[in-house]
Design a protein around this motif. Structure first.
Motif, PDB file in Angstrom:
ATOM      1  N   UNK A 147       0.833  -1.199   0.000  1.00  7.80           N
ATOM      2  CA  UNK A 147       0.000   0.000   0.000  1.00  7.80           C
ATOM      3  C   UNK A 147       0.870   1.252   0.000  1.00  7.80           C
ATOM      4  N   UNK A 148       0.606   2.126  -0.977  1.00  6.75           N
ATOM      5  CA  UNK A 148       1.183   3.465  -1.010  1.00  6.75           C
ATOM      6  C   UNK A 148       0.011   4.425  -0.855  1.00  6.75           C
ATOM      7  N   UNK A 149      -0.004   5.189   0.222  1.00  6.54           N
ATOM      8  CA  UNK A 149      -1.119   6.105   0.437  1.00  6.54           C
ATOM      9  C   UNK A 149      -0.634   7.392   1.094  1.00  6.54           C
ATOM     10  N   UNK A 150      -1.043   8.526   0.512  1.00  7.28           N
ATOM     11  CA  UNK A 150      -0.641   9.837   1.018  1.00  7.28           C
ATOM     12  C   UNK A 150       0.880   9.940   1.144  1.00  7.28           C
ATOM     13  N   UNK A 151       1.587   9.327   0.201  1.00  9.12           N
ATOM     14  CA  UNK A 151       3.054   9.317   0.236  1.00  9.12           C
ATOM     15  C   UNK A 151       3.641  10.178  -0.873  1.00  9.12           C
ATOM     16  N   UNK A 152       4.863  10.628  -0.652  1.00 12.27           N
ATOM     17  CA  UNK A 152       5.590  11.383  -1.659  1.00 12.27           C
ATOM     18  C   UNK A 152       6.436  10.405  -2.469  1.00 12.27           C
ATOM     19  N   UNK A 153       6.008  10.158  -3.711  1.00 11.89           N
ATOM     20  CA  UNK A 153       6.731   9.263  -4.619  1.00 11.89           C
ATOM     21  C   UNK A 153       7.397  10.051  -5.741  1.00 11.89           C
ATOM     22  N   UNK A 154       7.583  11.340  -5.539  1.00 10.27           N
ATOM     23  CA  UNK A 154       8.203  12.193  -6.556  1.00 10.27           C
ATOM     24  C   UNK A 154       9.607  11.694  -6.894  1.00 10.27           C
TER      25      UNK A 154
END
Length: 195
Positions: A147-154
């Motif tokens: 799960x990736x949620x409300x994360x910074x994946x820039x």
């Protein structure tokens, strides 16, 4: 080094090999530039210990406890990591990299993980909620159920990553790198059909 020698509180530049004991108490210890090879540390308590410039290679770290553990410049290579709450570590500075590891049910939520590598790994059902993964890399990794949620994946690297499910409305993904055909999965959150 024999397991009975874990009586000191500070270890520097030591090779620990083939330790198979389980449920060890390695709390309140300091490890600097140590190499742990082919060790089974499952169910071991590492709470309040410091690991700096260390390498864990071919180790089983399932269900270890890392409450207030300091992890700085630590490499995990070909290790098994199950059910670890990395978000309970000392979060002032946390710096670790994973290569060819098996991670399942691990929690990396609310951590600063900028520039970290999770490469060539199986990362299954792990949580990255409110995590800063800017410029990190998941290259060649399988991310089933993660799960990736409300994360910074820039600027995060997902080249040749597989089975990820990233909601682009709930994460920042500006300038992140993806490869085809897996990049199509980014449209999953829009409930559309592609023919």
């Amino acid at each position: 080094m024999e397991i009975n020698n874990f009586l000191n509180n500070e270890y520097s530049e030591i090779e620990f090999s083939d330790i198979k004991n389980r449920e060890l108490d390695l709390t309140n210890k300091d490890f600097f530039k140590c190499h742990f090879n082919n060790c089974d540390f499952s169910n071991t308590d590492f709470s309040n210990s410091n690991f700096e410039n260390c390498i864990f290679e071919n180790c089983n770290l399932s269900l270890i406890k890392v409450v207030n553990t300091k992890i700085v410049e630590v490499e995990f290579k070909n290790c098994k990591l199950l059910g670890i709450h990395f978000n309970s570590c000392n979060t002032f500075i946390i710096d670790m990299n994973f290569d060819k590891c098996y991670l399942q049910y691990c929690n990396f939520s609310r951590l600063q993980l900028k520039d970290m590598k999770f490469e060539n790994c199986d990362i299954l059902e792990c949580d990255f909620i409110e995590s800063n993964l800017e410029k990190s890399s998941f290259e060649n990794s399988v991310l089933t159920g993660t799960i990736f949620e409300d994360s910074n994946l820039s600027k995060t690297n997902f080249i040749n990553a597989k089975e990820y499910n990233i909601n682009i409305e709930k994460n920042r993904i500006k300038k992140a790198k993806f490869s085809s055909p897996e990049v199509i999965s980014l449209l999953n959150s829009f409930d559309i059909k592609i023919y």
